[in-house]
Design a protein around this motif. Sequence first.
Motif, PDB file in Angstrom:
ATOM      1  N   SER A  15       0.828  -1.203   0.000  1.00 20.97           N
ATOM      2  CA  SER A  15       0.000   0.000   0.000  1.00 20.97           C
ATOM      3  C   SER A  15       0.864   1.254   0.000  1.00 20.97           C
ATOM      4  CB  SER A  15      -0.921   0.001   1.223  1.00 20.97           C
ATOM      5  OG  SER A  15      -1.604   1.222   1.356  1.00 20.97           O
ATOM      6  N   ARG A  16       1.981   1.200   0.711  1.00 19.74           N
ATOM      7  CA  ARG A  16       2.906   2.334   0.722  1.00 19.74           C
ATOM      8  C   ARG A  16       3.336   2.692  -0.707  1.00 19.74           C
ATOM      9  NH1 ARG A  16       6.777   3.673   4.429  1.00 19.74           N
ATOM     10  NH2 ARG A  16       6.307   3.344   6.636  1.00 19.74           N
ATOM     11  N   VAL A  17       3.668   1.679  -1.480  1.00 18.58           N
ATOM     12  CA  VAL A  17       4.115   1.904  -2.855  1.00 18.58           C
ATOM     13  C   VAL A  17       2.992   2.541  -3.669  1.00 18.58           C
ATOM     14  CG1 VAL A  17       4.871   0.730  -4.959  1.00 18.58           C
ATOM     15  CG2 VAL A  17       5.794   0.027  -2.731  1.00 18.58           C
ATOM     16  N   SER A  18       1.787   2.034  -3.530  1.00 19.05           N
ATOM     17  CA  SER A  18       0.647   2.556  -4.288  1.00 19.05           C
ATOM     18  C   SER A  18       0.321   3.995  -3.945  1.00 19.05           C
ATOM     19  CB  SER A  18      -0.587   1.685  -4.040  1.00 19.05           C
ATOM     20  OG  SER A  18      -0.359   0.345  -4.425  1.00 19.05           O
ATOM     21  N   ASP A  19       0.617   4.412  -2.701  1.00 23.32           N
ATOM     22  CA  ASP A  19       0.313   5.778  -2.288  1.00 23.32           C
ATOM     23  C   ASP A  19       0.973   6.801  -3.208  1.00 23.32           C
ATOM     24  OD1 ASP A  19      -1.216   4.908  -0.171  1.00 23.32           O
ATOM     25  OD2 ASP A  19       0.329   5.226   1.351  1.00 23.32           O
ATOM     26  N   PHE A  20       2.188   6.503  -3.652  1.00 25.65           N
ATOM     27  CA  PHE A  20       2.908   7.502  -4.441  1.00 25.65           C
ATOM     28  C   PHE A  20       2.444   7.537  -5.893  1.00 25.65           C
ATOM     29  CE2 PHE A  20       5.763   6.924  -0.811  1.00 25.65           C
ATOM     30  CZ  PHE A  20       5.827   8.248  -0.406  1.00 25.65           C
ATOM     31  N   SER A  21       2.044   6.409  -6.440  1.00 21.79           N
ATOM     32  CA  SER A  21       1.447   6.451  -7.779  1.00 21.79           C
ATOM     33  C   SER A  21       0.153   7.250  -7.753  1.00 21.79           C
ATOM     34  CB  SER A  21       1.194   5.029  -8.282  1.00 21.79           C
ATOM     35  OG  SER A  21       2.413   4.350  -8.503  1.00 21.79           O
ATOM     36  N   LEU A  22      -0.625   7.110  -6.667  1.00 24.97           N
ATOM     37  CA  LEU A  22      -1.846   7.888  -6.517  1.00 24.97           C
ATOM     38  C   LEU A  22      -1.531   9.384  -6.447  1.00 24.97           C
ATOM     39  CD1 LEU A  22      -4.899   8.160  -5.990  1.00 24.97           C
ATOM     40  CD2 LEU A  22      -4.425   7.787  -3.554  1.00 24.97           C
ATOM     41  N   ILE A  23      -0.522   9.752  -5.673  1.00 24.45           N
ATOM     42  CA  ILE A  23      -0.145  11.166  -5.567  1.00 24.45           C
ATOM     43  C   ILE A  23       0.223  11.728  -6.934  1.00 24.45           C
ATOM     44  CG2 ILE A  23       1.664  12.702  -4.703  1.00 24.45           C
ATOM     45  CD1 ILE A  23       1.615  11.019  -2.105  1.00 24.45           C
ATOM     46  N   LEU A  24       1.037  10.993  -7.677  1.00 30.05           N
ATOM     47  CA  LEU A  24       1.444  11.477  -8.996  1.00 30.05           C
ATOM     48  C   LEU A  24       0.256  11.566  -9.953  1.00 30.05           C
ATOM     49  CD1 LEU A  24       4.830   9.569  -9.349  1.00 30.05           C
ATOM     50  CD2 LEU A  24       4.511  12.021  -8.950  1.00 30.05           C
ATOM     51  N   ASP A  25      -0.679  10.645  -9.824  1.00 28.73           N
ATOM     52  CA  ASP A  25      -1.878  10.689 -10.659  1.00 28.73           C
ATOM     53  C   ASP A  25      -2.736  11.914 -10.354  1.00 28.73           C
ATOM     54  OD1 ASP A  25      -1.191   8.291 -11.870  1.00 28.73           O
ATOM     55  OD2 ASP A  25      -2.533   7.074 -10.628  1.00 28.73           O
ATOM     56  N   GLU A  26      -2.689  12.371  -9.101  1.00 24.07           N
ATOM     57  CA  GLU A  26      -3.617  13.411  -8.642  1.00 24.07           C
ATOM     58  C   GLU A  26      -2.935  14.759  -8.409  1.00 24.07           C
ATOM     59  OE1 GLU A  26      -6.769  13.019  -8.632  1.00 24.07           O
ATOM     60  OE2 GLU A  26      -6.741  10.872  -9.074  1.00 24.07           O
ATOM     61  N   LEU A  27      -1.823  15.020  -9.068  1.00 18.71           N
ATOM     62  CA  LEU A  27      -1.131  16.292  -8.852  1.00 18.71           C
ATOM     63  C   LEU A  27      -1.985  17.497  -9.238  1.00 18.71           C
ATOM     64  CD1 LEU A  27       2.569  15.557  -9.889  1.00 18.71           C
ATOM     65  CD2 LEU A  27       1.692  16.086  -7.598  1.00 18.71           C
ATOM     66  N   ASP A  28      -2.808  17.345 -10.267  1.00 19.28           N
ATOM     67  CA  ASP A  28      -3.697  18.458 -10.636  1.00 19.28           C
ATOM     68  C   ASP A  28      -4.614  18.821  -9.472  1.00 19.28           C
ATOM     69  OD1 ASP A  28      -2.696  18.777 -13.185  1.00 19.28           O
ATOM     70  OD2 ASP A  28      -4.248  17.567 -14.158  1.00 19.28           O
ATOM     71  N   GLN A  29      -5.208  17.817  -8.868  1.00 18.64           N
ATOM     72  CA  GLN A  29      -6.120  18.072  -7.757  1.00 18.64           C
ATOM     73  C   GLN A  29      -5.369  18.622  -6.548  1.00 18.64           C
ATOM     74  OE1 GLN A  29      -8.314  14.671  -6.379  1.00 18.64           O
ATOM     75  NE2 GLN A  29      -9.770  15.918  -5.230  1.00 18.64           N
ATOM     76  N   ILE A  30      -4.172  18.102  -6.286  1.00 20.15           N
ATOM     77  CA  ILE A  30      -3.375  18.579  -5.159  1.00 20.15           C
ATOM     78  C   ILE A  30      -3.042  20.053  -5.338  1.00 20.15           C
ATOM     79  CG2 ILE A  30      -1.124  18.370  -4.031  1.00 20.15           C
ATOM     80  CD1 ILE A  30      -1.340  15.305  -4.652  1.00 20.15           C
ATOM     81  N   GLU A  31      -2.681  20.453  -6.554  1.00 19.50           N
ATOM     82  CA  GLU A  31      -2.392  21.864  -6.808  1.00 19.50           C
ATOM     83  C   GLU A  31      -3.643  22.717  -6.618  1.00 19.50           C
ATOM     84  OE1 GLU A  31      -0.203  23.102 -10.201  1.00 19.50           O
ATOM     85  OE2 GLU A  31       1.051  21.313 -10.253  1.00 19.50           O
ATOM     86  N   THR A  32      -4.787  22.210  -7.020  1.00 19.66           N
ATOM     87  CA  THR A  32      -6.031  22.960  -6.852  1.00 19.66           C
ATOM     88  C   THR A  32      -6.344  23.172  -5.370  1.00 19.66           C
ATOM     89  OG1 THR A  32      -6.933  22.107  -8.939  1.00 19.66           O
ATOM     90  CG2 THR A  32      -8.515  22.951  -7.327  1.00 19.66           C
ATOM     91  N   LEU A  33      -6.089  22.157  -4.571  1.00 28.15           N
ATOM     92  CA  LEU A  33      -6.370  22.248  -3.137  1.00 28.15           C
ATOM     93  C   LEU A  33      -5.355  23.109  -2.394  1.00 28.15           C
ATOM     94  CD1 LEU A  33      -7.343  18.504  -2.538  1.00 28.15           C
ATOM     95  CD2 LEU A  33      -8.885  20.481  -2.524  1.00 28.15           C
ATOM     96  N   PHE A  34      -4.202  23.338  -2.993  1.00 25.15           N
ATOM     97  CA  PHE A  34      -3.146  24.160  -2.391  1.00 25.15           C
ATOM     98  C   PHE A  34      -2.779  25.247  -3.410  1.00 25.15           C
ATOM     99  CE2 PHE A  34       1.308  23.800  -0.185  1.00 25.15           C
ATOM    100  CZ  PHE A  34       1.155  25.075   0.344  1.00 25.15           C
ATOM    101  N   PRO A  35      -3.597  26.272  -3.526  1.00 27.69           N
ATOM    102  CA  PRO A  35      -3.443  27.254  -4.610  1.00 27.69           C
ATOM    103  C   PRO A  35      -2.072  27.928  -4.661  1.00 27.69           C
ATOM    104  CG  PRO A  35      -5.544  27.537  -3.487  1.00 27.69           C
ATOM    105  CD  PRO A  35      -4.756  26.560  -2.674  1.00 27.69           C
ATOM    106  N   GLN A  36      -1.377  28.014  -3.514  1.00 29.65           N
ATOM    107  CA  GLN A  36      -0.088  28.702  -3.491  1.00 29.65           C
ATOM    108  C   GLN A  36       0.989  27.966  -4.290  1.00 29.65           C
ATOM    109  OE1 GLN A  36      -2.072  28.153  -0.949  1.00 29.65           O
ATOM    110  NE2 GLN A  36      -2.283  29.995   0.318  1.00 29.65           N
ATOM    111  N   ILE A  37       0.750  26.704  -4.647  1.00 27.18           N
ATOM    112  CA  ILE A  37       1.734  25.989  -5.461  1.00 27.18           C
ATOM    113  C   ILE A  37       1.217  25.739  -6.880  1.00 27.18           C
ATOM    114  CG2 ILE A  37       2.749  24.844  -3.454  1.00 27.18           C
ATOM    115  CD1 ILE A  37       1.328  22.238  -4.486  1.00 27.18           C
ATOM    116  N   GLN A  38       0.019  26.204  -7.179  1.00 30.80           N
ATOM    117  CA  GLN A  38      -0.593  25.888  -8.471  1.00 30.80           C
ATOM    118  C   GLN A  38       0.252  26.433  -9.623  1.00 30.80           C
ATOM    119  OE1 GLN A  38      -4.754  26.898  -8.652  1.00 30.80           O
ATOM    120  NE2 GLN A  38      -5.132  25.208 -10.060  1.00 30.80           N
TER     121      GLN A  38
END
Length: 342
Positions: free
Chosen positions: A130-153
């Motif tokens: 599961s640890r390994v899968s967490d990072f593929s998920l993060i990379l898949d969702e970078l668009d959403q992460i940037e949206t949720l943290f506008p200062q890094i968009q």
Amino acid sequence: MTASQTHPSKKAARLPNMPDHALIGDAAKLPINATTPVISMSPIVVPAPDRIMDLHIRVSAPTAGDNLPIILFSHGQGPSNNLSSLNGYAPVVNFWASHGFAVIQPTHLGSRSLSLSPEDYADAPWFLESRVSDFSLILDELDQIETLFPQIQGRLDRSRVAIVGHSGGGHTASRLLGARGTNPSLDSFKDAREPRIKAGVLLASPGDGRSGDGMGPAAMNTELIYHSHADMAAPALVVIGDSDGFPFLTTRGAEYHADAYHFSPGPKSLLTVKDGKHGLGGVSGYDVAEATDDESPERLAMVQRMTWAWLRSALYPEDKAWSEACTALKVLPSLATVEDKA
């Protein structure tokens, strides 16, 4: 005669601002770029319907600058109640962010802050896959992460991604860099290499399993007994402490943690921290259980600077940060030594 006459007060000279801890000693001689204030946001909740729960992450980044290279950070297990989560590892995370990286830290399912029981979940307590899968998920969702943290968009350079992990997190990092298990019946036998990750740093990481030879009680009951670095072809820096016995993982001593360097193909570098133990001077947190016998501002500062330099040169091949840091370290043998292989 008054007390003030007997002991006249002295007005201390005004000092320049100090960007570093006053006790980092010779580590201050290692080159580093200028610091930038850091902004951090947590928790950012990444929806994960195929996971036991959604993924909570922290993102830290400098307040200025664009095209920021990305560090994905994987925490260890550890005895402290909060450090094995997005709330840990401030000494290295804040340092890297203040020197130009965006750092993303998930709370893995094996975190002590979640304390998921083996009685309820077959992969507990470490949840290695599961640890390994967490990072593929993060990379898949970078668009959403940037949206949720506008200062890094719009400020992330997605072509320059590195993985760093400490202890159990080092195992996670090694899997994403190409290491795998040797038992075909286990999930760890699958190739988990993540091509979006270009390089990685393994901090006090578990070594080769050798089917249980020299393994400690924790590792004997996990897929770590089948772990092999033979296929870990991606560039990596392996960081070990020369006094890291840590019998919880191994009876082989510090050399166990160097397996990722010795038994993988190049290019690799090995940084051996003099007098370092499993905490490498205190990477996981300030004044905490993981480093009670290992805390050293000087060792920590050296690890901060050398890992930063290696990551810069790994992601920007034209950057001479690593060669310059190694040159500076050669005249500071009491801190650490470096080996490289092509």
